[in-house]
Design a protein around this motif. Structure first.
Motif, PDB file in Angstrom:
ATOM      1  N   TYR A  98       0.794  -1.230   0.000  1.00  0.00           N
ATOM      2  CA  TYR A  98       0.000   0.000   0.000  1.00  0.00           C
ATOM      3  C   TYR A  98       0.826   1.281   0.000  1.00  0.00           C
ATOM      4  O   TYR A  98       0.266   2.364  -0.071  1.00  0.00           O
ATOM      5  N   GLY A  99       2.134   1.169   0.144  1.00  0.00           N
ATOM      6  CA  GLY A  99       2.986   2.353   0.262  1.00  0.00           C
ATOM      7  C   GLY A  99       3.088   2.795   1.711  1.00  0.00           C
ATOM      8  O   GLY A  99       2.205   2.521   2.513  1.00  0.00           O
ATOM      9  N   SER A 100       4.165   3.460   2.043  1.00  0.00           N
ATOM     10  CA  SER A 100       4.359   3.875   3.434  1.00  0.00           C
ATOM     11  C   SER A 100       3.509   5.109   3.744  1.00  0.00           C
ATOM     12  O   SER A 100       3.169   5.891   2.863  1.00  0.00           O
ATOM     13  N   GLU A 101       3.189   5.265   5.005  1.00  0.00           N
ATOM     14  CA  GLU A 101       2.348   6.375   5.465  1.00  0.00           C
ATOM     15  C   GLU A 101       3.173   7.647   5.576  1.00  0.00           C
ATOM     16  O   GLU A 101       4.317   7.626   5.987  1.00  0.00           O
ATOM     17  N   ASP A 102       2.571   8.747   5.232  1.00  0.00           N
ATOM     18  CA  ASP A 102       3.135  10.062   5.449  1.00  0.00           C
ATOM     19  C   ASP A 102       2.314  10.698   6.567  1.00  0.00           C
ATOM     20  O   ASP A 102       1.218  11.196   6.340  1.00  0.00           O
ATOM     21  N   LYS A 103       2.848  10.639   7.779  1.00  0.00           N
ATOM     22  CA  LYS A 103       2.092  11.083   8.949  1.00  0.00           C
ATOM     23  C   LYS A 103       1.687  12.558   8.854  1.00  0.00           C
ATOM     24  O   LYS A 103       0.590  12.932   9.252  1.00  0.00           O
ATOM     25  N   ASP A 104       2.562  13.398   8.302  1.00  0.00           N
ATOM     26  CA  ASP A 104       2.221  14.815   8.172  1.00  0.00           C
ATOM     27  C   ASP A 104       1.046  15.019   7.224  1.00  0.00           C
ATOM     28  O   ASP A 104       0.162  15.837   7.483  1.00  0.00           O
ATOM     29  N   ALA A 105       1.027  14.276   6.130  1.00  0.00           N
ATOM     30  CA  ALA A 105      -0.098  14.372   5.184  1.00  0.00           C
ATOM     31  C   ALA A 105      -1.377  13.884   5.843  1.00  0.00           C
ATOM     32  O   ALA A 105      -2.447  14.471   5.667  1.00  0.00           O
ATOM     33  N   TRP A 106      -1.275  12.833   6.623  1.00  0.00           N
ATOM     34  CA  TRP A 106      -2.447  12.297   7.316  1.00  0.00           C
ATOM     35  C   TRP A 106      -2.980  13.326   8.310  1.00  0.00           C
ATOM     36  O   TRP A 106      -4.172  13.580   8.377  1.00  0.00           O
ATOM     37  N   ARG A 107      -2.087  13.932   9.067  1.00  0.00           N
ATOM     38  CA  ARG A 107      -2.505  14.940  10.052  1.00  0.00           C
ATOM     39  C   ARG A 107      -3.133  16.161   9.389  1.00  0.00           C
ATOM     40  O   ARG A 107      -4.008  16.800   9.954  1.00  0.00           O
ATOM     41  N   ALA A 108      -2.691  16.502   8.189  1.00  0.00           N
ATOM     42  CA  ALA A 108      -3.247  17.650   7.474  1.00  0.00           C
ATOM     43  C   ALA A 108      -4.733  17.455   7.180  1.00  0.00           C
ATOM     44  O   ALA A 108      -5.474  18.426   7.063  1.00  0.00           O
TER      45      ALA A 108
END
Length: 124
Positions: A98-108
């Motif tokens: 699934y690809g790695s998570e981008d926590k900053d993008a998720w928080r946005a």
């Protein structure tokens, strides 16, 4: 749980094994690391038998992979978890798929309202 044919064809057999109950719990708690859950909710959300979840959580706690306070359970120390081979294997498999998570993008995209956990996040 079904997998797509590309995964079936291209994934080594040992990586197609179903996650163990401890791996399911760690995966769930990591994905929800901003919350703590009662054991029954973890069992329901991970589809682990409610009669087994206390044993699973207890063993993970003994390895310092989860934390326990009152009736609630949460993910443990990230450095300790990273050293745990099963967690690494499960994470690599999910990241490849699934690809790695981008926590900053998720928080946005997270809700703007403060939650009770926001206070503890400010101490980090």
């Amino acid at each position: 749980m079904a997998i797509d044919m590309e995964t079936f064809e291209n994934t080594p057999e040992d990586e197609l094994q179903e996650l163990s109950n401890p791996e399911k719990v760690l995966q769930f708690l990591i994905a929800n690391d901003d919350h703590a859950f009662k054991a029954t909710e973890i069992a329901d959300r991970t589809e682990i038998n409610r009669n087994s979840i206390s044993t699973v959580l207890g063993r993970l706690k003994d390895r310092d992979l989860v934390r326990h306070k009152g009736e609630y359970w949460a993910i443990g120390d990230r450095e300790r978890i990273r050293s745990f081979d099963r967690y690494r294997r499960a994470t690599e498999r999910l990241n490849e798929r699934y690809g790695s998570e981008d926590k900053d993008a998720w928080r946005a995209h997270a809700a703007d309202a403060e939650t009770p956990n926001d206070e503890s996040d400010s101490d980090e």
